[in-house]
Design an enzyme around this catalytic site. Structure first.
Site, short mmCIF file in Angstrom:
data_model
loop_
_atom_site.label_atom_id
_atom_site.label_comp_id
_atom_site.label_asym_id
_atom_site.label_seq_id
_atom_site.Cartn_x
_atom_site.Cartn_y
_atom_site.Cartn_z
N ASP A 120 0.79 -1.21 0.00
CA ASP A 120 0.00 0.00 0.00
C ASP A 120 0.83 1.28 0.00
O ASP A 120 1.60 1.54 -0.91
CB ASP A 120 -0.95 -0.02 1.20
CG ASP A 120 -2.01 -1.12 1.07
OD1 ASP A 120 -1.75 -2.08 0.35
OD2 ASP A 120 -3.08 -0.99 1.67
N CYS A 187 -1.80 -9.15 -0.46
CA CYS A 187 -3.07 -9.80 -0.79
C CYS A 187 -3.27 -9.78 -2.31
O CYS A 187 -3.14 -8.72 -2.94
CB CYS A 187 -4.22 -9.09 -0.09
SG CYS A 187 -4.07 -9.11 1.72
N SER A 462 -10.26 1.19 0.04
CA SER A 462 -9.29 0.13 -0.22
C SER A 462 -9.43 -0.34 -1.66
O SER A 462 -10.52 -0.30 -2.23
CB SER A 462 -9.55 -1.05 0.73
OG SER A 462 -8.86 -2.20 0.29
#
Length: 556
Positions: A120, A187, A462
């Site tokens: 991120d 992820c 997100s």
């Protein structure tokens, strides 16, 4: 080279510190010093494997005649703070990471950098630091994790939230937890982590073809060692980020992001990169390419595949080959040759994961800018993650001053099909920190309302999220944007095909409401969040904690 910094009598105190740390005199005096910022953090699968990758990088630097100097940089995982107020630290963390790298690099006067990062805002902070420091720099990504297997189905972390809100038992959740994230790595959906890893190749900061190597594939270690070796060559050639990341390269990054339906957070980061480099870029540039570049990537949430599938389907270089007719290909590449020359060596591989421009997955772009009286400076949506039923909505507003209040209303059954939720005071200044709205959006998805309810906010989302969710509304509520004036029951239009998000209230009424509006006090009175709120740019300028003078003459 920094040899003047390490030679001569005036450098004796510097040399003795390096010698005391185990470095030899010849290495200190004669070889290029390469900083190795490592975002290892034991509490997340995205970072817990980076020690081994960093060791491979250092081996490569030593082998090529450089001196690696490893140091730690802050790292977090957004899922740790998911659903908590602390999630507002994530956007601020990007700037903290960049500052931490800047601090150590300036003091040690490194000749170059090789950073290891995965997740991120951490990897975005590494890119931001590269552009600020403007010394030869590379980034080695941690790659993506393998998808999980649960009850005979492929699952990713986001599936856990759906199960949580759909009434799964504690035992079922525990079993799913044990299976949903089976390896190290980010992820494996098109979240912010993988979006930013991929963009590193386009930005000439990550070795071509390596950003999406899964963390479980030992090619990751081999390529990390190769990156360490190449970093020394990069230092000797003197090629700096400002030479490798031109305005046209940033345009290529926008086109790539449209094509892969990357995280909406990439818009914030690309804008910040441009200003850090002194290149003027605006949301209009994103609007331009949204009209030209459809989504060709079938990775979750735009399709059924994972980033692991994406890598073995050809990865970033395959997407760039598919986009070749649209790209600026005469721009420089990392290896000292143009992107045209690099792509000449790539064979296009059209497949179920990566489509061609002629046969795109969607006719829509992966990202789109919306405007209207609710967001005259722009708002952002990912059209490919919005169901057809809610691409056009006209509904009544239900207004909340924060994510938790909206979440509690959803849980209490107060939100019904046709409603348009407005969540405000969660923007750059209002949160402060521009919070990701994981609570309310996860609840909408888990309860099946994402196909019938809209959501508008000055916050961000997100990369896992999907539905009729519109974020980055600017001006934000704290700055007195019209989103601060919305009242329960007001009619709102969301028109994603038409590029509009508007409040159906007269200008005269809005002026009357504005007279009554009072700016709330900052939620944070000290610390980095307070500093961020006082110094940050608005969302349409990247939300960075920088006092850039946008009236100054930008190049490029």
């Amino acid at each position: 080279m920094s040899q003047e910094y390490w030679n001569g009598a005036q450098a004796a105190h510097r040399r003795v510190m390096m010698k005391a740390a185990g470095y030899s005199d010849g290495d200190i005096r004669k070889k290029p010093h390469i900083g190795v910022p490592n975002s290892y953090m034991a509490g997340s699968p995205g970072t817990a494997h980076l020690r081994q990758i960093t060791e491979a990088v250092k081996e490569g630097i030593w082998a090529a005649g450089g001196v690696p100097v490893e140091f730690g940089i802050p790292a977090t995982c957004g899922n740790i703070a998911n659903g908590a107020e602390e999630l507002k630290y994530e956007q601020v963390g990007r700037d903290i990471v960049a500052m931490s790298i800047e601090f150590v690099t300036r003091v040690h006067n490194f000749d170059g950098l090789v950073m290891t990062a995965s997740c991120d805002n951490i990897i975005a902070g590494c890119y931001l630091a590269a552009m600020r420091l403007d010394i030869p720099t590379m980034v080695v990504t941690g790659g993506s994790m393998q998808p999980g297997q649960y009850c005979g189905k492929t699952v990713v972390e986001a599936d856990l939230d759906a199960a949580r809100f759909s009434g799964a038992s504690e035992e079922e959740l525990m079993e799913m937890e044990d299976n949903v994230c089976p390896s190290f790595g980010a992820c494996p959906s098109m979240g912010t982590a993988n979006t930013m890893q991929m963009l590193g190749e386009v930005l000439n900061l990550v070795l071509p073809g390596t950003s999406t190597i899964p963390a479980s594939d030992n090619a990751k270690l081999r390529k990390a060692r190769e990156a360490g070796k190449y970093a020394v060559e990069l230092v000797k050639s003197g090629r700096r980020p400002s030479q490798l990341i031109t305005r046209e390269v940033l345009m290529n990054a926008i086109m790539f992001d449209m094509a892969v339906a990357g995280s909406t957070n990439a818009v914030l980061h690309i804008l910040s990169f441009s200003y850090e480099l002194g290149i003027r870029l605006t949301l209009e540039d994103f609007e331009k390419y949204a009209k030209e570049i459809p989504c060709i990537n079938a990775v979750v949430p735009s399709g059924p595949y994972t980033v692991v599938d994406f890598h073995y389907a050809g990865g970033v270089m395959n997407v760039m080959k598919m986009l070749e007719s649209k790209l600026f290909t005469e721009v420089p590449g990392m290896y000292g040759i143009s992107w045209k020359e690099m792509l000449a060596k790539v064979t296009p591989r059209e497949n179920e994961v990566i489509h061609s421009l002629e046969r795109p997955l969607f006719q829509e772009p992966g990202l789109k800018i919306l405007r209207g009286n609710l967001s005259p400076n722009g708002a952002i949506v990912r059209p490919t993650a919005v169901y057809d039923e809610v691409k056009y909505m006209r509904g009544k507003a239900k207004v909340f001053d924060g994510d938790r209040a909206a979440f509690e209303a959803i849980q209490a059954g107060e939100i019904v099909p046709g409603d348009i939720i407005v969540i405000r005071y969660e923007g750059c200044k209002g949160a402060p920190g521009m919070k990701e709205l994981m609570l309310s959006i996860d609840a909408l998805i888990g309860l099946g309302l994402h196909k019938s309810v809209g959501l508008i906010s000055d916050a961000r989302f997100s990369g896992f999220n999907f539905g009729a969710i519109i974020g980055h509304v600017s001006p934000e509520a704290y700055d007195g944007g019209n989103i601060a004036l919305v009242e329960n029951g007001d009619e709102i239009v969301i028109d994603i095909p038409g590029g509009e998000v508007s409040l159906l209230v007269s200008e005269e009424e809005l002026q009357e409401r504005r007279k009554r509006w009072v700016c709330p006090p900052l939620k944070e009175e000290k610390g980095c969040l307070n500093l961020f709120a006082r110094l940050c740019r608005p969302a349409e300028e990247g939300g960075a904690m920088q006092p850039w003078d946008l009236d100054a003459k930008f190049h490029g």
